[in-house]
Design an enzyme around this catalytic site. Structure first.
Site, PDB file in Angstrom:
ATOM      1  N   SER A   1       0.857  -1.186   0.000  1.00  0.00           N
ATOM      2  CA  SER A   1       0.000   0.000   0.000  1.00  0.00           C
ATOM      3  C   SER A   1       0.891   1.233   0.000  1.00  0.00           C
ATOM      4  O   SER A   1       2.087   1.151   0.319  1.00  0.00           O
ATOM      5  CB  SER A   1      -0.885  -0.003   1.255  1.00  0.00           C
ATOM      6  OG  SER A   1      -1.499   1.249   1.472  1.00  0.00           O
TER       7      SER A   1
ATOM      8  N   TYR B   1      -3.451  -0.408  10.200  1.00  0.00           N
ATOM      9  CA  TYR B   1      -3.278  -0.621   8.764  1.00  0.00           C
ATOM     10  C   TYR B   1      -1.905  -0.129   8.314  1.00  0.00           C
ATOM     11  O   TYR B   1      -1.191  -0.822   7.587  1.00  0.00           O
ATOM     12  CB  TYR B   1      -4.381   0.119   8.004  1.00  0.00           C
ATOM     13  CG  TYR B   1      -4.307  -0.032   6.498  1.00  0.00           C
ATOM     14  CD1 TYR B   1      -4.828  -1.161   5.876  1.00  0.00           C
ATOM     15  CD2 TYR B   1      -3.718   0.952   5.704  1.00  0.00           C
ATOM     16  CE1 TYR B   1      -4.759  -1.307   4.499  1.00  0.00           C
ATOM     17  CE2 TYR B   1      -3.641   0.810   4.328  1.00  0.00           C
ATOM     18  CZ  TYR B   1      -4.167  -0.326   3.728  1.00  0.00           C
ATOM     19  OH  TYR B   1      -4.090  -0.464   2.362  1.00  0.00           O
TER      20      TYR B   1
END
Length: 258
Positions: A146, A159
């Site tokens: 990501s 996250y």
């Protein structure tokens, strides 16, 4: 005759988290490139839908669920694929989740849930499929990282940490498994509206800020990640390992855009 080095004919790919979102797009793209593909996830009805699309392309597939939080479930998926399709050449780790809360308020339960899916679950899958990938002789692992692997996003501490861990896991496996002819790379998608984030992107202050910081001034399209995954799964990356490719419309390299 020009050789197509991204042709995946004869290869078998397992896409964990391949039943929806970017994972599904990757599974379909691998099949379009010639691979037999097993898209697996927790929701069996969604797996069936993805399998139908793969079968329409003339590829083999299996309908088999998996829970990345359960090692036995991953091992069962591996054993079933080997029994039915004979071998595994490509592993894509696309399962993921997020939880939005300030770090000061985040419970350990919610922290562990995100870390377990996004990072520990990825390690479980890689460990489980190591031997088949080694036996393949041209094993490929494609991890979904990501932009949060490089920069922190507001309000999603678990996250962020999990995706930074994916970056390190990818590099570590790359150096440990190179001698086994297993190539390990990752993709770091920019902002792609999916089922889990669309509501916080379209018409919101957060979405507008992301677009402002993205030189291409748009969100990504699933096929733009999928095509990069095909590249990393192919013979085109015979001397590329431990790399994470950002697919972000220029977000990470952006300073002032106007």
């Amino acid at each position: 005759m020009v050789k197509n080095i991204t042709d995946l004919s004869g290869r078998v790919a397992v896409v964990i988290g391949g039943t929806s979102g970017l994972g599904r797009a990757i599974a379909i793209a691998l099949a379009e490139s010639g691979a037999d593909v097993v898209p697996s996830g927790r929701r069996k009805e969604m797996a069936n839908s993805a399998c139908v699309e793969i079968e329409k392309l003339g590829r083999r597939t299996l309908r088999h669920g998996v829970d990345v939080g359960n090692r036995a479930s991953i091992d069962e998926l591996r054993d079933t694929v080997l029994k039915e399709l004979g071998h595994v050449d490509i592993l894509v780790n696309a399962a993921g989740r997020t939880f939005r809360q300030q770090a000061k308020d985040l419970s350990e339960k919610d922290w562990h849930a995100v870390i377990d899916t996004n990072l520990t679950g990825m390690l479980r899958a890689c460990q489980s499929f190591y031997e088949p990938l080694k036996e393949s002789g041209h094993g490929r692992v494609v991890n979904i990282a990501s932009l949060a692997s490089f920069v922190a996003w507001y309000d999603v501490v678990a996250y962020n940490v999990s995706k930074m861990g994916v970056l390190s896991l990818t590099q570590t496996l790359a150096i440990e498994w190179a001698r086994d002819n297993i190539i390990v790379n990752a993709l770091a998608p920019g902002v792609f509206p999916t089922d889990i984030n669309a509501t916080v992107l379209h018409g919101t202050a957060r979405g507008k800020e992301i677009l402002m910081r993205t030189p291409m001034q748009r969100f990504g399209r699933p096929e733009e990640v999928a095509s990069a995954a095909v590249f990393l799964a192919s013979d085109a990356v015979s001397f590329i390992t431990g790399t994470t490719i950002a697919i972000d419309g220029g977000y990470l390299c952006s300073g002032v855009n106007s």
